[in-house]
Design a protein around this motif. Structure first.
Motif, short mmCIF file in Angstrom:
data_model
loop_
_atom_site.label_atom_id
_atom_site.label_comp_id
_atom_site.label_asym_id
_atom_site.label_seq_id
_atom_site.Cartn_x
_atom_site.Cartn_y
_atom_site.Cartn_z
N ALA A 65 -30.59 -5.26 -21.46
CA ALA A 65 -30.13 -3.89 -21.29
C ALA A 65 -29.27 -3.44 -22.46
CB ALA A 65 -29.35 -3.75 -19.98
N ARG A 66 -28.33 -4.28 -22.87
CA ARG A 66 -27.45 -3.92 -23.99
C ARG A 66 -28.24 -3.75 -25.29
NH1 ARG A 66 -21.82 -3.27 -24.97
NH2 ARG A 66 -20.84 -3.38 -22.95
N THR A 67 -29.13 -4.68 -25.57
CA THR A 67 -29.90 -4.63 -26.81
C THR A 67 -30.77 -3.39 -26.85
OG1 THR A 67 -29.86 -7.05 -26.91
CG2 THR A 67 -31.48 -5.93 -28.28
N LYS A 68 -31.47 -3.10 -25.77
CA LYS A 68 -32.34 -1.92 -25.73
C LYS A 68 -31.51 -0.64 -25.80
CE LYS A 68 -36.41 -3.67 -23.40
NZ LYS A 68 -37.29 -3.57 -22.23
N LEU A 69 -30.40 -0.60 -25.09
CA LEU A 69 -29.56 0.60 -25.09
C LEU A 69 -29.05 0.91 -26.49
CD1 LEU A 69 -27.99 2.88 -23.67
CD2 LEU A 69 -26.18 1.21 -23.23
N VAL A 70 -28.55 -0.09 -27.18
CA VAL A 70 -28.02 0.13 -28.53
C VAL A 70 -29.11 0.66 -29.45
CG1 VAL A 70 -27.13 -1.07 -30.58
CG2 VAL A 70 -26.09 -1.46 -28.35
N LYS A 71 -30.29 0.07 -29.38
CA LYS A 71 -31.39 0.53 -30.24
C LYS A 71 -31.77 1.97 -29.92
CE LYS A 71 -33.11 -4.04 -31.32
NZ LYS A 71 -34.14 -5.04 -31.14
N GLU A 72 -31.73 2.34 -28.65
CA GLU A 72 -32.05 3.72 -28.26
C GLU A 72 -30.97 4.69 -28.74
OE1 GLU A 72 -34.89 5.00 -26.93
OE2 GLU A 72 -35.62 2.96 -27.28
N ILE A 73 -29.72 4.29 -28.67
CA ILE A 73 -28.62 5.15 -29.14
C ILE A 73 -28.82 5.51 -30.60
CG2 ILE A 73 -26.15 5.18 -29.72
CD1 ILE A 73 -25.74 3.40 -27.19
N TYR A 74 -29.16 4.51 -31.41
CA TYR A 74 -29.27 4.74 -32.84
C TYR A 74 -30.58 5.39 -33.26
CZ TYR A 74 -24.93 2.19 -33.29
OH TYR A 74 -23.62 1.79 -33.19
N LYS A 75 -31.44 5.74 -32.31
CA LYS A 75 -32.63 6.53 -32.61
C LYS A 75 -32.33 8.03 -32.49
CE LYS A 75 -36.13 3.24 -31.07
NZ LYS A 75 -37.16 2.98 -30.03
N ARG A 76 -31.20 8.37 -31.89
CA ARG A 76 -30.84 9.77 -31.66
C ARG A 76 -30.47 10.45 -32.98
NH1 ARG A 76 -28.76 11.18 -26.43
NH2 ARG A 76 -29.32 9.58 -24.93
N PRO A 77 -31.11 11.57 -33.29
CA PRO A 77 -30.80 12.27 -34.55
C PRO A 77 -29.33 12.65 -34.69
CG PRO A 77 -32.78 13.17 -33.53
CD PRO A 77 -32.19 12.20 -32.55
N GLU A 78 -28.69 13.05 -33.58
CA GLU A 78 -27.28 13.46 -33.65
C GLU A 78 -26.36 12.28 -33.95
OE1 GLU A 78 -28.06 12.87 -29.15
OE2 GLU A 78 -29.19 13.55 -30.90
N VAL A 79 -26.79 11.07 -33.64
CA VAL A 79 -26.02 9.86 -33.98
C VAL A 79 -26.28 9.48 -35.44
CG1 VAL A 79 -25.75 7.39 -33.50
CG2 VAL A 79 -25.92 9.02 -31.60
N LEU A 80 -27.53 9.45 -35.82
CA LEU A 80 -27.90 9.07 -37.20
C LEU A 80 -27.23 9.96 -38.23
CD1 LEU A 80 -31.68 8.25 -36.79
CD2 LEU A 80 -29.79 6.65 -37.09
#
Length: 120
Positions: A65-80
């Motif tokens: 869950a943690r690994t997938k969540l982190v990868k999904e967070i950093y796919k967000r354009p507003e985060v990048l």
């Protein structure tokens, strides 16, 4: 004298983790090597996750869950865009993992160009 880029980057990682995960790591250190930013985070797990990892199934669940969540967070354009604005270069790839037993996470950001350190 301004903050150094490693510190600013670490604080941005903490801010994003707090916003999207609910808590940030207790300690973060970031190092830049060429076009990589390597962030090591200690003290990531919540009390609920610490309880869950007392079983093998819980360890697997928390890690996945943690690994997938982190990868999904950093796919967000507003985060990048926050990381790209800070470093002046585009994020092209990200690698992330969590060592459950030691409560240490590592995230490697790969940028398009070498990250230039800010002059204090």
């Amino acid at each position: 004298m301004g903050r150094n880029l490693e510190h600013e980057f670490s604080m941005l990682v903490r801010e994003i983790r707090k916003e999207y995960v609910g808590n940030g790591p207790k300690e973060i250190s970031t190092r830049f090597i060429g076009n990589w930013a390597i962030s090591e985070m200690r003290g990531n797990l919540t009390n609920v996750e610490k309880f869950m990892i007392t079983s093998e199934q819980g360890r697997q669940t928390v890690h996945e869950a943690r690994t997938k969540l982190v990868k999904e967070i950093y796919k967000r354009p507003e985060v990048l865009v926050k990381f790209e604005k800070l470093t002046g270069t585009r994020v092209v790839r990200l690698f992330s993992d969590l060592n459950i037993e030691e409560d240490i996470a590592m995230t490697v950001f790969v940028f398009e160009d070498e990250v230039q350190r800010k002059q204090g």
